[in-house]
Scaffold this motif. Structure first.
Motif, PDB file in Angstrom:
ATOM      1  N   TYR A 277      14.662  -2.541  -9.638  1.00 28.44           N
ATOM      2  CA  TYR A 277      13.913  -1.516  -8.896  1.00 28.44           C
ATOM      3  C   TYR A 277      13.618  -2.006  -7.482  1.00 28.44           C
ATOM      4  O   TYR A 277      13.839  -1.305  -6.496  1.00 28.44           O
ATOM      5  CB  TYR A 277      12.635  -1.167  -9.665  1.00 28.44           C
ATOM      6  N   HIS A 278      13.115  -3.223  -7.344  1.00 29.05           N
ATOM      7  CA  HIS A 278      12.771  -3.787  -6.040  1.00 29.05           C
ATOM      8  C   HIS A 278      14.034  -3.975  -5.192  1.00 29.05           C
ATOM      9  O   HIS A 278      14.029  -3.707  -3.972  1.00 29.05           O
ATOM     10  CB  HIS A 278      12.035  -5.122  -6.187  1.00 29.05           C
ATOM     11  N   ALA A 279      15.120  -4.413  -5.836  1.00 25.14           N
ATOM     12  CA  ALA A 279      16.376  -4.597  -5.111  1.00 25.14           C
ATOM     13  C   ALA A 279      16.906  -3.247  -4.627  1.00 25.14           C
ATOM     14  O   ALA A 279      17.393  -3.115  -3.504  1.00 25.14           O
ATOM     15  CB  ALA A 279      17.404  -5.299  -5.994  1.00 25.14           C
ATOM     16  N   ALA A 280      16.812  -2.226  -5.526  1.00 27.73           N
ATOM     17  CA  ALA A 280      17.274  -0.887  -5.148  1.00 27.73           C
ATOM     18  C   ALA A 280      16.415  -0.318  -4.036  1.00 27.73           C
ATOM     19  O   ALA A 280      16.912   0.294  -3.070  1.00 27.73           O
ATOM     20  CB  ALA A 280      17.261   0.033  -6.370  1.00 27.73           C
ATOM     21  N   ILE A 281      15.105  -0.499  -4.145  1.00 27.80           N
ATOM     22  CA  ILE A 281      14.180  -0.002  -3.118  1.00 27.80           C
ATOM     23  C   ILE A 281      14.447  -0.726  -1.796  1.00 27.80           C
ATOM     24  O   ILE A 281      14.493  -0.110  -0.723  1.00 27.80           O
ATOM     25  CB  ILE A 281      12.710  -0.162  -3.567  1.00 27.80           C
ATOM     26  N   GLU A 282      14.625  -2.036  -1.888  1.00 33.85           N
ATOM     27  CA  GLU A 282      14.856  -2.817  -0.681  1.00 33.85           C
ATOM     28  C   GLU A 282      16.185  -2.404  -0.040  1.00 33.85           C
ATOM     29  O   GLU A 282      16.287  -2.238   1.181  1.00 33.85           O
ATOM     30  CB  GLU A 282      14.877  -4.312  -1.024  1.00 33.85           C
ATOM     31  N   SER A 283      17.210  -2.196  -0.867  1.00 29.70           N
ATOM     32  CA  SER A 283      18.500  -1.771  -0.367  1.00 29.70           C
ATOM     33  C   SER A 283      18.405  -0.378   0.252  1.00 29.70           C
ATOM     34  O   SER A 283      18.956  -0.118   1.330  1.00 29.70           O
ATOM     35  CB  SER A 283      19.523  -1.781  -1.505  1.00 29.70           C
ATOM     36  N   ALA A 284      17.694   0.528  -0.438  1.00 28.52           N
ATOM     37  CA  ALA A 284      17.513   1.882   0.066  1.00 28.52           C
ATOM     38  C   ALA A 284      16.730   1.853   1.368  1.00 28.52           C
ATOM     39  O   ALA A 284      17.024   2.582   2.325  1.00 28.52           O
ATOM     40  CB  ALA A 284      16.822   2.753  -0.967  1.00 28.52           C
ATOM     41  N   THR A 285      15.711   1.005   1.427  1.00 27.16           N
ATOM     42  CA  THR A 285      14.899   0.891   2.641  1.00 27.16           C
ATOM     43  C   THR A 285      15.753   0.360   3.792  1.00 27.16           C
ATOM     44  O   THR A 285      15.688   0.866   4.926  1.00 27.16           O
ATOM     45  CB  THR A 285      13.674  -0.024   2.402  1.00 27.16           C
ATOM     46  N   ASN A 286      16.563  -0.669   3.495  1.00 22.11           N
ATOM     47  CA  ASN A 286      17.436  -1.233   4.535  1.00 22.11           C
ATOM     48  C   ASN A 286      18.450  -0.186   5.007  1.00 22.11           C
ATOM     49  O   ASN A 286      18.729  -0.059   6.200  1.00 22.11           O
ATOM     50  CB  ASN A 286      18.157  -2.478   4.020  1.00 22.11           C
TER      51      ASN A 286
END
Length: 189
Positions: free
Chosen positions: A11-20
């Protein structure tokens, strides 16, 4: 690692990727908007500059047209005033000539003009004309200059005219001719 931890990490990786990706998309969009803005600004400045130059040229042409019109008006006024003053000057000169004709100096001038014409003719056949208004001086002039004179049929204000027949020469020392010559050469610019 537990499933919840894996999910949480995913979830954090997906959120971080989406945010980036979101930040990158926003940056690209900002960059694209900035380019569109810069292009629009350049076009607007170019149009404003062209409009400014066009209006400046119109104003300059209008100013030049106005100056030209005013210059023509001033030249016309100067020319009119010059003509008026010239006319006044020559009227005064005519009056002074009329006054001179009644003076004893006029008789001396006529004698000198007659003698000058006689000397120039050098014995050739000639006719010397005096003005009709000088008819009263004819006898005195003929006696003084020992020359036969003819009364002209044309008024030339004073002075003499002489014709040397053998050489077809006209000696014109008339006041009218001299005044006309002065008028034609007296042009104020």
């Amino acid at each position: 690692m537990t499933l919840d931890e894996k999910l949480d990490q995913f979830y954090h990786a997906a959120i971080e990727s989406a945010t980036n990706q979101n930040i990158q998309i926003v940056e690209e969009y900002k960059k694209s908007l900035q380019e569109i803005y810069d292009e629009y600004k350049k076009e607007a400045e170019r149009k404003a500059d062209a409009l400014y130059r066009g209006e400046s040229e119109k104003l300059l042409q209008e100013k030049n047209r106005t100056l030209s019109t005013e210059a023509i008006k001033l030249k016309r006024k100067i020319s009119d005033k010059s003509a008026e003053l010239s006319e006044k000057l020559f009227m005064e000169a005519s009056e002074k000539l009329k006054s001179f004709i009644t003076s004893p100096d006029y008789f001396i001038l006529l004698c000198n003009q007659i003698m000058g014409a006689v000397d120039y003719a050098n014995g050739e056949d000639m006719t010397i004309y005096i003005n009709p208004s000088d008819e009263g001086l004819k006898a005195s002039l003929e006696e003084k200059t020992k020359t036969s004179l003819t009364i002209s049929t044309r008024d030339f204000m004073g002075g003499i005219r002489a014709v040397i027949h053998g050489r077809n020469i006209l000696i014109d020392n008339s006041f009218l001719t001299k005044l006309e010559e002065l008028k034609s050469s007296y042009i104020i610019q």
